[in-house]
Design a protein around this motif. Structure first.
Motif, PDB file in Angstrom:
ATOM      1  N   THR A 384       1.364 102.282 107.494  1.00  0.00           N
ATOM      2  CA  THR A 384       3.077 102.251 106.557  1.00  0.00           C
ATOM      3  C   THR A 384       3.023 103.462 105.187  1.00  0.00           C
ATOM      4  OG1 THR A 384       2.926 100.152 105.672  1.00  0.00           O
ATOM      5  CG2 THR A 384       4.695 100.386 107.900  1.00  0.00           C
ATOM      6  N   THR A 385       4.185 103.640 104.813  1.00  0.00           N
ATOM      7  CA  THR A 385       4.229 104.693 104.063  1.00  0.00           C
ATOM      8  C   THR A 385       5.216 105.033 102.779  1.00  0.00           C
ATOM      9  OG1 THR A 385       2.989 106.590 102.497  1.00  0.00           O
ATOM     10  CG2 THR A 385       3.882 106.414 104.309  1.00  0.00           C
ATOM     11  N   GLY A 386       5.181 104.347 101.859  1.00  0.00           N
ATOM     12  CA  GLY A 386       6.019 104.219 101.020  1.00  0.00           C
ATOM     13  C   GLY A 386       5.799 104.873  99.063  1.00  0.00           C
ATOM     14  N   TYR A 387       6.335 105.645  99.450  1.00  0.00           N
ATOM     15  CA  TYR A 387       6.252 106.676  97.441  1.00  0.00           C
ATOM     16  C   TYR A 387       8.132 107.153  96.931  1.00  0.00           C
ATOM     17  CZ  TYR A 387       1.635 106.538  97.986  1.00  0.00           C
ATOM     18  OH  TYR A 387       0.637 106.237  98.419  1.00  0.00           O
ATOM     19  N   ALA A 388       7.958 106.941  96.126  1.00  0.00           N
ATOM     20  CA  ALA A 388       9.259 107.417  94.827  1.00  0.00           C
ATOM     21  C   ALA A 388       8.713 108.740  93.516  1.00  0.00           C
ATOM     22  CB  ALA A 388       9.123 106.411  94.475  1.00  0.00           C
ATOM     23  N   ASP A 389       9.240 109.106  93.533  1.00  0.00           N
ATOM     24  CA  ASP A 389       9.044 110.799  92.652  1.00  0.00           C
ATOM     25  C   ASP A 389      10.068 110.811  92.188  1.00  0.00           C
ATOM     26  OD1 ASP A 389       8.714 112.701  91.751  1.00  0.00           O
ATOM     27  OD2 ASP A 389       7.465 113.904  92.977  1.00  0.00           O
ATOM     28  N   PRO A 390       9.602 110.163  90.323  1.00  0.00           N
ATOM     29  CA  PRO A 390      10.686 109.934  89.762  1.00  0.00           C
ATOM     30  C   PRO A 390      11.568 111.832  88.986  1.00  0.00           C
ATOM     31  CG  PRO A 390       9.505 108.906  88.510  1.00  0.00           C
ATOM     32  CD  PRO A 390       9.082 109.182  90.072  1.00  0.00           C
ATOM     33  N   ALA A 391      10.321 112.723  88.868  1.00  0.00           N
ATOM     34  CA  ALA A 391      10.579 113.740  89.301  1.00  0.00           C
ATOM     35  C   ALA A 391      12.325 114.828  89.937  1.00  0.00           C
ATOM     36  CB  ALA A 391       9.940 114.392  88.907  1.00  0.00           C
ATOM     37  N   GLU A 392      12.241 113.942  90.880  1.00  0.00           N
ATOM     38  CA  GLU A 392      12.813 114.708  91.938  1.00  0.00           C
ATOM     39  C   GLU A 392      13.485 113.452  92.249  1.00  0.00           C
ATOM     40  OE1 GLU A 392      13.477 117.616  92.806  1.00  0.00           O
ATOM     41  OE2 GLU A 392      10.809 118.932  92.443  1.00  0.00           O
ATOM     42  N   ASP A 393      14.115 111.964  92.380  1.00  0.00           N
ATOM     43  CA  ASP A 393      14.570 111.740  92.279  1.00  0.00           C
ATOM     44  C   ASP A 393      14.900 110.858  93.660  1.00  0.00           C
ATOM     45  OD1 ASP A 393      16.807 109.025  91.950  1.00  0.00           O
ATOM     46  OD2 ASP A 393      18.281 111.015  91.789  1.00  0.00           O
ATOM     47  N   LEU A 394      13.739 111.367  94.301  1.00  0.00           N
ATOM     48  CA  LEU A 394      13.198 110.713  95.529  1.00  0.00           C
ATOM     49  C   LEU A 394      12.436 110.199  96.368  1.00  0.00           C
ATOM     50  CD1 LEU A 394      13.131 112.384  98.326  1.00  0.00           C
ATOM     51  CD2 LEU A 394      10.380 113.718  97.894  1.00  0.00           C
ATOM     52  N   VAL A 395      13.334 109.308  97.391  1.00  0.00           N
ATOM     53  CA  VAL A 395      12.019 108.156  98.066  1.00  0.00           C
ATOM     54  C   VAL A 395      12.059 108.438  99.417  1.00  0.00           C
ATOM     55  CG1 VAL A 395      12.063 105.848  98.947  1.00  0.00           C
ATOM     56  CG2 VAL A 395      12.773 105.992  96.204  1.00  0.00           C
ATOM     57  N   GLY A 396      10.583 108.272  99.870  1.00  0.00           N
ATOM     58  CA  GLY A 396      10.166 108.917 100.893  1.00  0.00           C
ATOM     59  C   GLY A 396       9.836 107.493 101.877  1.00  0.00           C
ATOM     60  N   ILE A 397       9.881 106.687 102.944  1.00  0.00           N
ATOM     61  CA  ILE A 397       9.492 105.657 103.259  1.00  0.00           C
ATOM     62  C   ILE A 397       8.796 106.120 104.987  1.00  0.00           C
ATOM     63  CG2 ILE A 397       9.118 103.460 103.838  1.00  0.00           C
ATOM     64  CD1 ILE A 397      11.541 103.042 101.867  1.00  0.00           C
ATOM     65  N   LEU A 398       8.141 106.075 105.659  1.00  0.00           N
ATOM     66  CA  LEU A 398       7.247 105.680 106.873  1.00  0.00           C
ATOM     67  C   LEU A 398       6.815 105.243 107.311  1.00  0.00           C
ATOM     68  CD1 LEU A 398       7.384 108.160 109.634  1.00  0.00           C
ATOM     69  CD2 LEU A 398       4.901 108.267 108.601  1.00  0.00           C
ATOM     70  N   LEU A 399       7.939 104.033 108.671  1.00  0.00           N
ATOM     71  CA  LEU A 399       6.975 102.998 109.178  1.00  0.00           C
ATOM     72  C   LEU A 399       6.482 103.303 110.693  1.00  0.00           C
ATOM     73  CD1 LEU A 399       9.281 100.723 107.440  1.00  0.00           C
ATOM     74  CD2 LEU A 399       7.281 101.410 106.518  1.00  0.00           C
ATOM     75  N   THR A 400       5.233 102.901 110.694  1.00  0.00           N
ATOM     76  CA  THR A 400       4.896 103.436 112.664  1.00  0.00           C
ATOM     77  C   THR A 400       3.989 102.023 111.832  1.00  0.00           C
ATOM     78  OG1 THR A 400       2.579 103.588 112.217  1.00  0.00           O
ATOM     79  CG2 THR A 400       3.910 105.806 111.548  1.00  0.00           C
ATOM     80  N   GLN A 401       3.950 101.554 112.996  1.00  0.00           N
ATOM     81  CA  GLN A 401       3.866  99.977 114.904  1.00  0.00           C
ATOM     82  C   GLN A 401       1.836 100.503 115.110  1.00  0.00           C
ATOM     83  OE1 GLN A 401       4.987 102.805 116.692  1.00  0.00           O
ATOM     84  NE2 GLN A 401       5.530 101.638 118.403  1.00  0.00           N
ATOM     85  N   SER A 402       1.430 101.827 114.306  1.00  0.00           N
ATOM     86  CA  SER A 402       0.140 102.727 114.841  1.00  0.00           C
ATOM     87  C   SER A 402      -0.864 102.320 112.996  1.00  0.00           C
ATOM     88  CB  SER A 402       0.313 103.691 114.913  1.00  0.00           C
ATOM     89  OG  SER A 402       0.607 103.914 116.186  1.00  0.00           O
TER      90      SER A 402
END
Length: 425
Positions: A384-402
């Motif tokens: 899993t990976t998850g980050y937020a970028d205040p400068a871009e008002d961006l959230v990205g989340i990637l979830l896998t089972q590996s």
């Protein structure tokens, strides 16, 4: 269509374009996400699934009021049950930021103070002894220069953590294993866990170096004792409920177990997926004896997005305040000195690439790729990976089972983040 807003001296714009000051129509990208970019993201992520790098994945990119989700592949390798938006994932170390937020709620209520010793609540960690060196016998110690504080635990600088060396390289590693403290699913509860930890010396003086992981599990015990309820109960009352995180917890109930994928690790010899944890009957199918705030939560992409959106909103969600603006800013700023980062950077690219560390999450201090300085978040060892970028008002989340490995995971994560940023309109 976006809310009408002033543009230049006169004229308005919407999601399709704008009239300029001379009355000419200009085509414009909508102010959130680019459809062409999102199409590219789907194509790139689908390639990783088709290659066998992961059986399936769920990816989310959110910017402002726009949210885009891709669900690709299957729940089980070789199976036919498709990934869905509401698929449950083992979040692993993405549990850490949530545990830190719980601590800050208690700090705001003046039930904890950042620079107070934890001895009152965790007497097992009072009067510490510290190894003279990491390779020293367990009885070759000196007294701790000062007590452990709440801040030490939040920043992973309390003097104890994962050792970046092969198993049993040092006596302290052997002792950790023999006490059953090297597992993510101990067969004893939080009081016994902290008691066993308290029998060991610290590896470094409190405040000296950053050391991974264990601080979050200690915070699990601290939150439970200060709040007077199990960690999950406190999280549900103060975070999960207000944020609408209805699928987040420390195990998957029987009526939802069909939404949990099989968890895999890659065989280092041939790269093939090997089952690490089954869904039905597996580790997460029953309540754990120790609710580990370092790596124990199960969640969905939308639940975790709500948590990150609250942080981007400086502590508010749906009109309700969860944390103060000051607490969120404190969580998401770099707290480490260059000297404290020595151990962190020694872990390699995964831990060192961000530059800084806040409370339970990494904080980017320099621009190394497409992400902006100030981006915050973390990665989970189970894929899993998850980050937020205040400068871009961006959230990205990637979830896998590996689970993470040295080949498939870095490529997949880097490609996800590249496509997430190029999808910004």
């Amino acid at each position: 269509m976006s809310k009408s807003t002033s543009w230049g001296m006169k004229g308005t714009w919407d999601s399709k374009g704008a009239w300029d000051a001379k009355g000419r129509w200009e085509e414009r990208e909508r102010p959130g996400l680019s459809q062409a970019g999102l199409d590219r993201m789907r194509w790139v992520l689908a390639g990783h699934v088709e290659s066998g790098a992961v059986p399936g994945l769920v990816a989310l990119v959110g910017r402002g009021d726009e949210t885009h989700v891709e669900a690709l592949g299957t729940l089980h390798a070789g199976g036919t049950e498709p990934m869905r938006r509401d698929t449950l994932f083992r979040m692993a170390s993405l549990s850490k930021p949530i545990t830190a937020a719980a601590v800050m709620i208690l700090v705001e209520e003046c039930r904890l103070r950042l620079d107070d010793p934890v001895d009152e609540w965790l007497p097992e960690l009072a009067d510490r002894q510290v190894l003279r060196s990491i390779d020293a016998p367990l009885d070759d110690t000196v007294p701790a220069a000062r007590p452990i504080t709440v801040r030490d635990l939040l920043t992973f600088t309390f003097g104890f953590g994962v050792v970046p060396a092969a198993p049993d390289t040092y006596p302290i590693q052997t002792a950790i294993r023999e006490l059953g403290l090297d597992t993510t699913a101990p067969d004893f509860g939080p009081d016994e866990w902290i008691r066993r930890l308290g029998t060991l010396p610290l590896m470094h003086q409190p405040g000296e170096l950053w050391q991974y992981h264990v601080g979050s599990d200690v915070l699990s015990v601290l939150v439970a004792r200060v709040s007077g309820q199990p960690l999950e109960g406190f999280l549900r009352e103060r975070l999960f409920g207000p944020l609408g995180m209805k699928d987040t917890g420390f195990h998957v109930p029987a009526d939802r177990i069909h939404r949990l994928p099989t968890s895999y690790a890659h065989n280092p010899e041939n790269g093939e997926p090997v089952v690490w944890d089954e869904a039905a009957g597996g580790k997460y199918s029953r309540p754990p004896l120790f609710q580990a705030g370092g790596d124990g939560l199960v969640s969905t992409v939308d639940d975790y997005h709500a948590f990150f959106r609250m942080l981007l909103n400086k502590g508010t969600f749906g009109g309700a305040r969860i944390l103060s603006r000051a607490s969120v800013e404190l969580m998401t700023m770099d707290h480490l000195t260059p000297g404290q980062k020595v151990e962190k950077d020694a872990f390699g690219d995964h831990f060192g690439r961000h530059g800084g560390y806040g409370f339970g999450l990494a904080v980017r201090t320099h621009r190394r790729d497409l992400a902006s300085p100030g981006q915050f978040g973390w990665d989970g060892g189970l894929g899993t990976t998850g980050y937020a970028d205040p400068a871009e008002d961006l959230v990205g989340i990637l979830l896998t089972q590996s689970a993470m490995d040295s080949v498939h995971t870095p490529r997949l994560h880097k490609d996800f983040w590249t496509t997430a940023y190029q999808a910004i309109a």
